[in-house]
Enzyme design. Sequence first.
Site, mmCIF file in Angstrom:
data_model
loop_
_atom_site.group_PDB
_atom_site.id
_atom_site.type_symbol
_atom_site.label_atom_id
_atom_site.label_comp_id
_atom_site.label_asym_id
_atom_site.label_seq_id
_atom_site.Cartn_x
_atom_site.Cartn_y
_atom_site.Cartn_z
ATOM 1 N N ASP A 12 -1.530 13.024 21.589
ATOM 2 C CA ASP A 12 -0.271 12.825 20.861
ATOM 3 C C ASP A 12 -0.386 13.318 19.428
ATOM 4 O OD1 ASP A 12 0.827 11.727 23.095
ATOM 5 O OD2 ASP A 12 0.911 9.673 22.355
ATOM 6 N N SER A 50 -6.146 2.490 13.216
ATOM 7 C CA SER A 50 -5.278 2.047 14.309
ATOM 8 C C SER A 50 -5.471 2.859 15.577
ATOM 9 C CB SER A 50 -3.809 2.104 13.862
ATOM 10 O OG SER A 50 -3.341 3.436 13.814
ATOM 11 N N SER A 73 -5.880 5.942 10.731
ATOM 12 C CA SER A 73 -7.088 6.304 11.469
ATOM 13 C C SER A 73 -7.695 5.091 12.172
ATOM 14 C CB SER A 73 -8.112 6.940 10.518
ATOM 15 O OG SER A 73 -9.317 7.236 11.190
ATOM 16 N N THR A 129 -9.014 2.756 6.715
ATOM 17 C CA THR A 129 -8.475 1.455 7.113
ATOM 18 C C THR A 129 -6.972 1.511 7.345
ATOM 19 O OG1 THR A 129 -8.378 0.867 4.759
ATOM 20 C CG2 THR A 129 -10.277 0.079 6.011
ATOM 21 N N ALA A 130 -6.417 2.718 7.455
ATOM 22 C CA ALA A 130 -4.979 2.871 7.676
ATOM 23 C C ALA A 130 -4.730 3.416 9.080
ATOM 24 C CB ALA A 130 -4.388 3.776 6.591
ATOM 25 N N ASP A 164 0.821 -1.206 0.000
ATOM 26 C CA ASP A 164 0.000 0.000 0.000
ATOM 27 C C ASP A 164 0.860 1.263 0.000
ATOM 28 O OD1 ASP A 164 -2.286 -1.484 -0.062
ATOM 29 O OD2 ASP A 164 -2.811 -1.193 2.046
ATOM 30 N N GLY A 165 2.028 1.207 0.650
ATOM 31 C CA GLY A 165 2.926 2.350 0.627
ATOM 32 C C GLY A 165 3.392 2.671 -0.783
#
Length: 291
Positions: A176, A192, A190, A187-188, A72-73
Amino acid sequence: MKIGVFGRECNPDKLPVVKGLFDRLNVLGAAVYVQSCYAVFLSEKFNYHPENVKIIDGRSFDLDLVLSVGGDGTFLRTALEVNRQNIPILGINTGRLGFLADVGSSQIDEALDELFRGDYKVEERSLLCLTGMEEQAFDGFNYALNEVAILKRDTSSMITVHTYLNDDYLTSYVADGLVIATPTGSTAYSMSVNGPVLLPQNRNFILSPVAPHSLNVRPVVIPDHYIITLTVESRTNSFLTSLDGRSEDFPVGTVLKISKADFLTRVVKRFNQTFYQTLREKLMWGTDARS
C-alpha cells in the site's frame, strides 16, 4: 528573551492553558511575538487578545526561542515555519499523545522558569529532503521532520515502489506504500506499520513498507547519508506523496530522490525529561495491564 508563540485551532477547554501561558510569559518579562494566524484564531474564536504581544507576519523572524502550542502535528507545522532559522522549539502539549510536544499543561510554569534560567538542553534532529518533482510542489518546502510516505491513492490496488540506495537496487515493494522515516519519525507513522523505534541521536533512516504483499519484506535501517531513489508503478497512473502529512499527487514516471536535509531542527528538552521516560509514559512500555 524574545519568545515566539505558534499554535493552531484548539477546543475551548484549552483556553485557560493558553491564557496561563501568556500570563506567565508576561510575568517573566519576555518579549512575546505571536504567529499571525494563531492570533486571529484566538481573537475570532475566543475573543482573546493576549497583552503586550507583537504579531509575526511572514516566515522571517528574529527570535531566541519558539513555543509550539498544540500537539505533535502543530510542532511539525511550527518546524516548517521556523525552517532554516536555527531557532530552538519547545513543544507545549495541548493535544493528545505528545512525543514532540511533551510539556504538559500542568508543567508550563515550571518549564518556562527553567527556560529563563537557561536550564534546558537542545537536541538537533535530522530532516528528510525530497527532490525530483516540480519546484512549486509542497509550496516549495520539500522537507519532513518525521517521514516521507509514498502511498496508493483511493483504490484497493497496491502500488510497486522500486527502491535504490546510492543507485544500487534494493527491492521493489509491492504494498500500500512505503514510509521513509527519521529517528524523530520512528515513533510516528513508521511505528504504526511495525517499524523500529530509534533514539533521536541515531544517524539513520528507516524504510518501512505499508501492508506489503509479501510477509518476508521487513523494515530496513540505513545510514542517513544514503541517497534513496524511488520510482512507482500504479494502476491509477499516479500515487500520493506525503511529507509529515502534507500530501500531493504525482504521476507514474516521477523519479523521487530522498536525502538528508542540509539543516537541522533544534528541539528544546527539559533535563528531567528523557526519551526513555517518554516511551514509558506515552507508549506505556513495561506497563502491566492486569494491575
